[in-house]
Write a protein that holds these residues in place. Sequence first.
Motif, PDB file in Angstrom:
ATOM      1  N   LEU A  29      39.537  49.177  39.953  1.00  0.00           N
ATOM      2  CA  LEU A  29      38.907  50.314  39.256  1.00  0.00           C
ATOM      3  C   LEU A  29      38.288  49.862  37.933  1.00  0.00           C
ATOM      4  O   LEU A  29      37.171  50.257  37.581  1.00  0.00           O
ATOM      5  CB  LEU A  29      39.932  51.419  38.993  1.00  0.00           C
ATOM      6  N   ILE A  30      39.021  49.028  37.214  1.00  0.00           N
ATOM      7  CA  ILE A  30      38.500  48.555  35.930  1.00  0.00           C
ATOM      8  C   ILE A  30      37.212  47.754  36.149  1.00  0.00           C
ATOM      9  O   ILE A  30      36.203  47.974  35.478  1.00  0.00           O
ATOM     10  CB  ILE A  30      39.572  47.725  35.169  1.00  0.00           C
ATOM     11  N   LEU A  31      37.242  46.862  37.133  1.00  0.00           N
ATOM     12  CA  LEU A  31      36.039  46.059  37.386  1.00  0.00           C
ATOM     13  C   LEU A  31      34.865  46.949  37.825  1.00  0.00           C
ATOM     14  O   LEU A  31      33.742  46.804  37.333  1.00  0.00           O
ATOM     15  CB  LEU A  31      36.329  44.987  38.453  1.00  0.00           C
ATOM     16  N   HIS A  32      35.154  47.878  38.720  1.00  0.00           N
ATOM     17  CA  HIS A  32      34.114  48.801  39.206  1.00  0.00           C
ATOM     18  C   HIS A  32      33.443  49.532  38.037  1.00  0.00           C
ATOM     19  O   HIS A  32      32.220  49.553  37.911  1.00  0.00           O
ATOM     20  CB  HIS A  32      34.763  49.781  40.182  1.00  0.00           C
ATOM     21  N   HIS A  33      34.265  50.112  37.163  1.00  0.00           N
ATOM     22  CA  HIS A  33      33.695  50.885  36.055  1.00  0.00           C
ATOM     23  C   HIS A  33      33.019  49.982  35.026  1.00  0.00           C
ATOM     24  O   HIS A  33      32.011  50.359  34.432  1.00  0.00           O
ATOM     25  CB  HIS A  33      34.769  51.758  35.389  1.00  0.00           C
ATOM     26  N   TYR A  34      33.571  48.818  34.816  1.00  0.00           N
ATOM     27  CA  TYR A  34      32.930  47.913  33.871  1.00  0.00           C
ATOM     28  C   TYR A  34      31.537  47.527  34.380  1.00  0.00           C
ATOM     29  O   TYR A  34      30.554  47.537  33.634  1.00  0.00           O
ATOM     30  CB  TYR A  34      33.786  46.665  33.614  1.00  0.00           C
ATOM     31  N   LEU A  35      31.445  47.212  35.667  1.00  0.00           N
ATOM     32  CA  LEU A  35      30.135  46.852  36.242  1.00  0.00           C
ATOM     33  C   LEU A  35      29.156  48.011  36.068  1.00  0.00           C
ATOM     34  O   LEU A  35      28.007  47.818  35.656  1.00  0.00           O
ATOM     35  CB  LEU A  35      30.281  46.502  37.724  1.00  0.00           C
ATOM     36  N   LEU A  36      29.621  49.229  36.362  1.00  0.00           N
ATOM     37  CA  LEU A  36      28.732  50.399  36.197  1.00  0.00           C
ATOM     38  C   LEU A  36      28.260  50.502  34.751  1.00  0.00           C
ATOM     39  O   LEU A  36      27.086  50.769  34.487  1.00  0.00           O
ATOM     40  CB  LEU A  36      29.447  51.693  36.605  1.00  0.00           C
ATOM     41  N   SER A  37      29.194  50.269  33.818  1.00  0.00           N
ATOM     42  CA  SER A  37      28.827  50.403  32.401  1.00  0.00           C
ATOM     43  C   SER A  37      27.771  49.368  32.009  1.00  0.00           C
ATOM     44  O   SER A  37      27.080  49.522  31.008  1.00  0.00           O
ATOM     45  CB  SER A  37      30.066  50.289  31.504  1.00  0.00           C
ATOM     46  N   LYS A  38      27.683  48.302  32.781  1.00  0.00           N
ATOM     47  CA  LYS A  38      26.662  47.277  32.518  1.00  0.00           C
ATOM     48  C   LYS A  38      25.469  47.424  33.469  1.00  0.00           C
ATOM     49  O   LYS A  38      24.693  46.480  33.671  1.00  0.00           O
ATOM     50  CB  LYS A  38      27.275  45.877  32.684  1.00  0.00           C
ATOM     51  N   ASN A  39      25.372  48.602  34.096  1.00  0.00           N
ATOM     52  CA  ASN A  39      24.280  48.880  35.037  1.00  0.00           C
ATOM     53  C   ASN A  39      24.229  47.933  36.228  1.00  0.00           C
ATOM     54  O   ASN A  39      23.162  47.617  36.735  1.00  0.00           O
ATOM     55  CB  ASN A  39      22.916  48.850  34.334  1.00  0.00           C
ATOM     56  N   ILE A  40      25.394  47.486  36.646  1.00  0.00           N
ATOM     57  CA  ILE A  40      25.447  46.682  37.872  1.00  0.00           C
ATOM     58  C   ILE A  40      26.011  47.615  38.946  1.00  0.00           C
ATOM     59  O   ILE A  40      27.203  47.936  38.954  1.00  0.00           O
ATOM     60  CB  ILE A  40      26.349  45.442  37.693  1.00  0.00           C
ATOM     61  N   ALA A  41      25.118  48.083  39.814  1.00  0.00           N
ATOM     62  CA  ALA A  41      25.516  49.082  40.805  1.00  0.00           C
ATOM     63  C   ALA A  41      26.548  48.480  41.759  1.00  0.00           C
ATOM     64  O   ALA A  41      26.454  47.311  42.128  1.00  0.00           O
ATOM     65  CB  ALA A  41      24.286  49.542  41.582  1.00  0.00           C
ATOM     66  N   ASN A  42      27.533  49.282  42.112  1.00  0.00           N
ATOM     67  CA  ASN A  42      28.534  48.816  43.082  1.00  0.00           C
ATOM     68  C   ASN A  42      29.326  50.000  43.598  1.00  0.00           C
ATOM     69  O   ASN A  42      29.386  51.044  42.950  1.00  0.00           O
ATOM     70  CB  ASN A  42      29.466  47.790  42.431  1.00  0.00           C
ATOM     71  N   ARG A  43      29.913  49.843  44.771  1.00  0.00           N
ATOM     72  CA  ARG A  43      30.759  50.893  45.346  1.00  0.00           C
ATOM     73  C   ARG A  43      32.201  50.433  45.337  1.00  0.00           C
ATOM     74  O   ARG A  43      32.502  49.316  45.751  1.00  0.00           O
ATOM     75  CB  ARG A  43      30.368  51.132  46.812  1.00  0.00           C
ATOM     76  N   TRP A  44      33.099  51.320  44.893  1.00  0.00           N
ATOM     77  CA  TRP A  44      34.537  51.033  44.952  1.00  0.00           C
ATOM     78  C   TRP A  44      35.036  51.443  46.328  1.00  0.00           C
ATOM     79  O   TRP A  44      34.691  52.518  46.829  1.00  0.00           O
ATOM     80  CB  TRP A  44      35.265  51.828  43.865  1.00  0.00           C
TER      81      TRP A  44
END
Length: 412
Positions: A121-136
Motif C-alpha cells: 500500500l505504501i509503495l502504491h500510494h507513493y508511486l501515485l504521489s509521484k505520478n507513476i500510474a499503477n494498480r494495487w
Amino acid sequence: MKVFKFGGASLKDSQGVKNVAEIIASEPPRNLLVVVSAMGKTTDMLERVVWSAPSKNDFQAALNEVKQYHSQIIDVLCLDSPVIDEVDMLFNEIENEVSSQRPADELYDQVVSKGELISSLILHHYLLSKNIANRWHDSRNSIHTDRNFREGRVDWSKTSASIEMLRPILKDNIIITQGFIGKTEGGLTTTLGREGSDFSAAIFASCLNASSVVIWKDVPGVMNADPKRIPAATVFSELPFKEAAEMTYYGASVIHPKTIKPLANKGIPLFVKNFSNPAREGTKIHECTVDKLPPLIVFKDNQCLISCKVTDYTFISEQQLSIIFHALSELDVRLNLMQNSAISLSFCVDFRENKISKLIERLQQHFEVFYNTGLTLITVKNYDEITFEKYRKQKGVLLEQSSRSTLQVLVK
Ligand code: ASP
Ligand code: MG
C-alpha cells in the motif's frame, strides 16, 4: 511481461521506497507486475506481535513497534490520508484477530501477512504521489492455497486461472502486489513460508508466461559465498537453473528454494540484481551450461547432529533404519546430511527445538541417542584442491562426506 520482486531490505526505509520507485519508473508503464515483501524486518516484528499476544502489555508494545516503524516511513514520504487510513485499518484487524481465539498457526498467518499488505500500500500510494500510474492488487485473490497455515501449498490450477485474469489489466498497467501471502478456499489468509515472496514472484511469472523475473536485492547478484563470511566472494554472471536449485537446497539464502522449479519448467530466466545499482549486470539464472564454475561455499548454521546407536551388540539393520526414517517423515524433519556405521546412524538436521526434542524422544524408545547442537554445516560444491583441503582440515570437524563434486563438513 516482466515480474519484479523487491525484498524487505530494498524497502527498509523511505530512501528504499524512493529507490524502488525510480527503478519502476524507468520501465515502460505496462506489462510489469511488482511483488513486494514486508519492509525491513517487519515480519520478525509481527512474529513478536503474535508470540506476545497472551500478554496485553507485551502485545501493545510489540504492535507499537511495527506501527511506529511504518508511520515514520509514511511521514518522510509525505503521504497522507488514504494510506494512513488503510494502514490503520490493517492494524485494527491485527487487534481483532488477536482476540479471536484462533489456533496458533492460523492466527500467525492472519497477523504476519499484514506486513506485505502494508508495504504494498505504501509503495502504491507513493508511486501515485509521484505520478507513476499503477494498480494495487490483493495477491490473496490470485494465490490459492490449502489450509496448511504458515506453509500453504499452492493450488496451481485455481491459481493460474485467477492470475490469467490479470493479463488484460497488465496490458496497460503496472500492478503492485504482495509476496508471501495467499488465501484458502474459505477465505482465510495463508502464508507460503518465511522468505516466500520469491516463490510468489515465480508463481505469477509462471502463470503469466513472463519473459523474465528480476529479484532485486541488497547484494550484487548470486555470489559463490556469503561476503559477510568470505570477503573475497565473487558474483556469478550466469548460473544454470539446476546449479541454483542445488545451492538453495544446501542452504544458500539468496533465493527461496521453491523459486527455481516453476521458472525452470517454463524456461523463464531469473535475474538477481542489486537494487542500489540497477545498471550492474547481476546474475542470470537460466538454462545454460557454464564451464568451470568456481567453488561455491554455503554455510548452514544452527545444525544438530543426532546419532542413533543400537544397544544390543547387533548391527544397524534396514528395519532400524526404517524406524528412523519413519520418525523423520512423520515429524516432517529434513535430513541435511547422514552417515552410517556398523552400529549407528548419524544425521544432521536444522535445530528447531520443539520438533527435535519430539524426534529424540521417539528415537530413544529404540536406540541410544546422542546429540550435539550449535553446529555449522559447510557445503563446498564444485570444490577444487585448495578448498577441499582447507575445509576438511579445519578445526572441530565432527563429520565429513564427499562426492566427486561436493564436500560437506559439519563443524563445531
Ligand atoms: N516477509 C516475509 C519474510 O520475511 C516473506 C519474504 O520476505 O519473502 O519471511
Ligand atoms: Mg525478506
